[in-house]
Scaffold this motif. Structure first.
Motif, PDB file in Angstrom:
ATOM      1  N   LEU A 103      46.171   4.828  10.318  1.00  0.00           N
ATOM      2  CA  LEU A 103      45.384   5.870   9.994  1.00  0.00           C
ATOM      3  C   LEU A 103      45.714   6.942  11.820  1.00  0.00           C
ATOM      4  CD1 LEU A 103      44.321   8.728   8.817  1.00  0.00           C
ATOM      5  CD2 LEU A 103      42.004   7.605   8.752  1.00  0.00           C
ATOM      6  N   ARG A 104      44.931   5.962  12.056  1.00  0.00           N
ATOM      7  CA  ARG A 104      45.501   6.562  13.814  1.00  0.00           C
ATOM      8  C   ARG A 104      46.337   6.790  14.608  1.00  0.00           C
ATOM      9  NH1 ARG A 104      44.637   2.478  18.568  1.00  0.00           N
ATOM     10  NH2 ARG A 104      44.484   3.805  19.803  1.00  0.00           N
ATOM     11  N   ARG A 105      47.657   5.394  13.615  1.00  0.00           N
ATOM     12  CA  ARG A 105      48.690   6.081  14.505  1.00  0.00           C
ATOM     13  C   ARG A 105      49.382   7.422  13.702  1.00  0.00           C
ATOM     14  NH1 ARG A 105      53.090   2.214  11.952  1.00  0.00           N
ATOM     15  NH2 ARG A 105      52.933   2.994  10.406  1.00  0.00           N
ATOM     16  N   ASN A 106      49.386   7.706  12.433  1.00  0.00           N
ATOM     17  CA  ASN A 106      49.098   8.721  12.022  1.00  0.00           C
ATOM     18  C   ASN A 106      48.556  10.008  12.094  1.00  0.00           C
ATOM     19  OD1 ASN A 106      51.580   7.725  10.103  1.00  0.00           O
ATOM     20  ND2 ASN A 106      49.689   7.417   8.433  1.00  0.00           N
ATOM     21  N   GLU A 107      47.757   9.666  13.139  1.00  0.00           N
ATOM     22  CA  GLU A 107      46.773  11.177  13.476  1.00  0.00           C
ATOM     23  C   GLU A 107      47.393  11.163  14.909  1.00  0.00           C
ATOM     24  OE1 GLU A 107      42.581  10.529  11.272  1.00  0.00           O
ATOM     25  OE2 GLU A 107      42.533   9.537  13.524  1.00  0.00           O
ATOM     26  N   MET A 108      47.447   9.674  15.378  1.00  0.00           N
ATOM     27  CA  MET A 108      48.618   9.865  17.035  1.00  0.00           C
ATOM     28  C   MET A 108      49.626  10.821  17.034  1.00  0.00           C
ATOM     29  SD  MET A 108      46.984   6.777  18.638  1.00  0.00           S
ATOM     30  CE  MET A 108      48.203   6.759  20.389  1.00  0.00           C
ATOM     31  N   LEU A 109      50.543  10.614  15.659  1.00  0.00           N
ATOM     32  CA  LEU A 109      51.587  10.878  15.667  1.00  0.00           C
ATOM     33  C   LEU A 109      51.711  12.264  15.429  1.00  0.00           C
ATOM     34  CD1 LEU A 109      53.614   7.990  13.705  1.00  0.00           C
ATOM     35  CD2 LEU A 109      53.996   8.808  16.149  1.00  0.00           C
ATOM     36  N   ALA A 110      50.898  13.131  14.676  1.00  0.00           N
ATOM     37  CA  ALA A 110      50.546  14.506  13.941  1.00  0.00           C
ATOM     38  C   ALA A 110      50.907  15.153  15.141  1.00  0.00           C
ATOM     39  CB  ALA A 110      49.835  14.238  12.807  1.00  0.00           C
ATOM     40  N   ALA A 111      49.893  14.941  16.848  1.00  0.00           N
ATOM     41  CA  ALA A 111      49.527  15.478  17.058  1.00  0.00           C
ATOM     42  C   ALA A 111      50.633  15.666  18.441  1.00  0.00           C
ATOM     43  CB  ALA A 111      47.957  15.137  18.335  1.00  0.00           C
ATOM     44  N   GLY A 112      51.049  14.080  18.425  1.00  0.00           N
ATOM     45  CA  GLY A 112      52.057  14.130  19.779  1.00  0.00           C
ATOM     46  C   GLY A 112      53.367  15.342  19.016  1.00  0.00           C
ATOM     47  N   HIS A 113      54.274  15.003  17.864  1.00  0.00           N
ATOM     48  CA  HIS A 113      54.809  16.191  17.412  1.00  0.00           C
ATOM     49  C   HIS A 113      54.012  17.623  17.340  1.00  0.00           C
ATOM     50  CE1 HIS A 113      57.244  12.218  17.389  1.00  0.00           C
ATOM     51  NE2 HIS A 113      56.599  12.020  16.211  1.00  0.00           N
ATOM     52  N   GLY A 114      53.020  17.757  17.044  1.00  0.00           N
ATOM     53  CA  GLY A 114      52.361  18.862  16.609  1.00  0.00           C
ATOM     54  C   GLY A 114      52.481  19.688  18.562  1.00  0.00           C
ATOM     55  N   THR A 115      52.256  18.752  19.164  1.00  0.00           N
ATOM     56  CA  THR A 115      52.649  19.448  20.587  1.00  0.00           C
ATOM     57  C   THR A 115      53.623  19.542  20.555  1.00  0.00           C
ATOM     58  OG1 THR A 115      50.245  17.988  21.404  1.00  0.00           O
ATOM     59  CG2 THR A 115      51.730  18.849  23.158  1.00  0.00           C
ATOM     60  N   THR A 116      54.626  19.187  20.885  1.00  0.00           N
ATOM     61  CA  THR A 116      56.030  19.375  21.376  1.00  0.00           C
ATOM     62  C   THR A 116      56.310  20.126  20.709  1.00  0.00           C
ATOM     63  OG1 THR A 116      55.762  16.740  21.548  1.00  0.00           O
ATOM     64  CG2 THR A 116      57.916  18.151  21.213  1.00  0.00           C
ATOM     65  N   GLY A 117      55.909  20.607  19.479  1.00  0.00           N
ATOM     66  CA  GLY A 117      56.824  21.947  18.029  1.00  0.00           C
ATOM     67  C   GLY A 117      56.201  22.948  19.264  1.00  0.00           C
ATOM     68  N   LEU A 118      54.207  23.439  19.416  1.00  0.00           N
ATOM     69  CA  LEU A 118      53.817  24.195  19.317  1.00  0.00           C
ATOM     70  C   LEU A 118      54.408  24.680  21.296  1.00  0.00           C
ATOM     71  CD1 LEU A 118      50.053  23.584  18.053  1.00  0.00           C
ATOM     72  CD2 LEU A 118      52.321  25.354  17.436  1.00  0.00           C
ATOM     73  N   ALA A 119      54.621  23.931  22.252  1.00  0.00           N
ATOM     74  CA  ALA A 119      55.363  23.838  22.810  1.00  0.00           C
ATOM     75  C   ALA A 119      56.429  24.765  22.633  1.00  0.00           C
ATOM     76  CB  ALA A 119      55.210  22.760  24.513  1.00  0.00           C
ATOM     77  N   ALA A 120      57.414  24.053  21.866  1.00  0.00           N
ATOM     78  CA  ALA A 120      58.444  24.875  21.990  1.00  0.00           C
ATOM     79  C   ALA A 120      58.446  25.997  21.216  1.00  0.00           C
ATOM     80  CB  ALA A 120      59.470  23.982  20.788  1.00  0.00           C
ATOM     81  N   VAL A 121      57.708  26.319  20.630  1.00  0.00           N
ATOM     82  CA  VAL A 121      56.938  27.688  20.054  1.00  0.00           C
ATOM     83  C   VAL A 121      56.556  28.638  20.638  1.00  0.00           C
ATOM     84  CG1 VAL A 121      56.159  29.547  18.279  1.00  0.00           C
ATOM     85  CG2 VAL A 121      56.682  26.771  17.058  1.00  0.00           C
ATOM     86  N   GLY A 122      55.943  28.519  21.578  1.00  0.00           N
ATOM     87  CA  GLY A 122      55.505  29.151  22.278  1.00  0.00           C
ATOM     88  C   GLY A 122      56.829  29.258  23.534  1.00  0.00           C
ATOM     89  N   LYS A 123      57.637  27.866  24.506  1.00  0.00           N
ATOM     90  CA  LYS A 123      58.568  28.549  24.943  1.00  0.00           C
ATOM     91  C   LYS A 123      59.286  29.510  23.857  1.00  0.00           C
ATOM     92  CE  LYS A 123      62.327  27.110  26.827  1.00  0.00           C
ATOM     93  NZ  LYS A 123      63.239  25.759  27.929  1.00  0.00           N
ATOM     94  N   VAL A 124      59.997  30.247  22.762  1.00  0.00           N
ATOM     95  CA  VAL A 124      60.675  31.199  22.022  1.00  0.00           C
ATOM     96  C   VAL A 124      59.332  32.568  22.099  1.00  0.00           C
ATOM     97  CG1 VAL A 124      60.931  31.511  19.358  1.00  0.00           C
ATOM     98  CG2 VAL A 124      60.825  29.459  20.451  1.00  0.00           C
ATOM     99  N   VAL A 125      58.194  32.218  22.322  1.00  0.00           N
ATOM    100  CA  VAL A 125      58.103  33.472  21.924  1.00  0.00           C
ATOM    101  C   VAL A 125      58.272  34.179  23.516  1.00  0.00           C
ATOM    102  CG1 VAL A 125      55.319  34.498  22.239  1.00  0.00           C
ATOM    103  CG2 VAL A 125      56.290  32.934  19.892  1.00  0.00           C
TER     104      VAL A 125
END
Length: 237
Positions: A143-165
């Motif tokens: 569960l901890r691994r999945n939570e960290m993966l969701a946070a890590g990939h989510g941060t990368t994805g949100l950074a890309a969305v911010g660059k798009v904006v």
């Protein structure tokens, strides 16, 4: 992107062109769609056509325009001009790299792979230091691994969305090339696993009410012991 021969999502159409020794593409003139067909090329067997197609794709992959994304050629065949123009401009802008297989697929996948390796190694090492063995991870570790993966990939994805904006006013639709689709998809899958695990744990921790306990219990007159006693009474009578 005007021919299925360069589309990884349409292998049958590409192999058929090589097999028949022809080139087939699409073009538009005054809102009317036309098919350009040019023959006279050397035909190949299906196995040889596959080799030729893969070699051709490998050669085009390293060029500045690389290859279009899978099924991208379908966008150029749609009857809506705005969609065709946007697809064309996104794939082949005038002075910079557009959305292609190398810029969108390979370069956007590397951060995803790096995040996977780092976080999985971190959780595995923590479990190793606690248990003394490799590969022994508890449900909490997973569960901890999945939570960290969701946070890590989510941060990368949100950074890309911010660059798009941020790039949207200057680049218009071309700003979509900064979007990291693999990171967002991986974050969504990891987040779904985390939500599912929390739902299952919440259901397991739920307190059973007296009414539910009563309904699940066997009625006294249905107990096996009572039936044995009744049988003995009948026999004795």
């Amino acid at each position: 992107m005007r021919s299925a021969g360069h589309d990884l999502g349409r292998p049958w159409a590409a192999l058929k062109q090589i097999h028949n020794g022809e080139f087939k593409g699409t073009y538009w003139h005054e809102g009317i769609r036309y098919t350009h067909l040019e023959g006279g090329f050397e035909p190949h067997g299906w196995a040889e056509a596959l080799v030729v197609w893969l070699k051709h794709l490998a050669t085009d992959f390293v060029t500045p325009r690389s290859l279009p994304l899978p099924w991208w050629s379908h966008l150029y065949e749609l009857p809506v001009r705005d969609i065709r123009k946007a697809a064309h401009d996104l794939y082949s802008p005038k002075e910079q790299a557009g959305m292609n297989l190398r810029s969108t697929g390979l370069s956007k996948t590397l951060p995803v792979l790096a995040t996977e390796v780092i976080l999985r190694a971190k959780v595995a090492l923590d479990a190793r230091s606690r248990t003394g063995e490799w590969g022994r991870m508890s449900a909490n570790d997973l569960l901890r691994r999945n939570e960290m993966l969701a946070a890590g990939h989510g941060t990368t994805g949100l950074a890309a969305v911010g660059k798009v904006v941020i790039s949207l006013p200057a680049e218009n639709a071309l700003a979509l090339r900064h979007l990291n689709v693999p990171a967002l998809a991986r974050a969504g899958r990891a987040g779904w696993k985390v939500a599912q695990e929390h739902r299952e744990r919440a259901a397991a921790r739920r307190v059973v009410t007296w009414e539910e306990l009563l309904r699940s219990a066997t009625a006294p007159w249905e107990l096996d012991e009572l039936r044995v006693i009744e049988d003995r009474v009948v026999v004795s009578v």
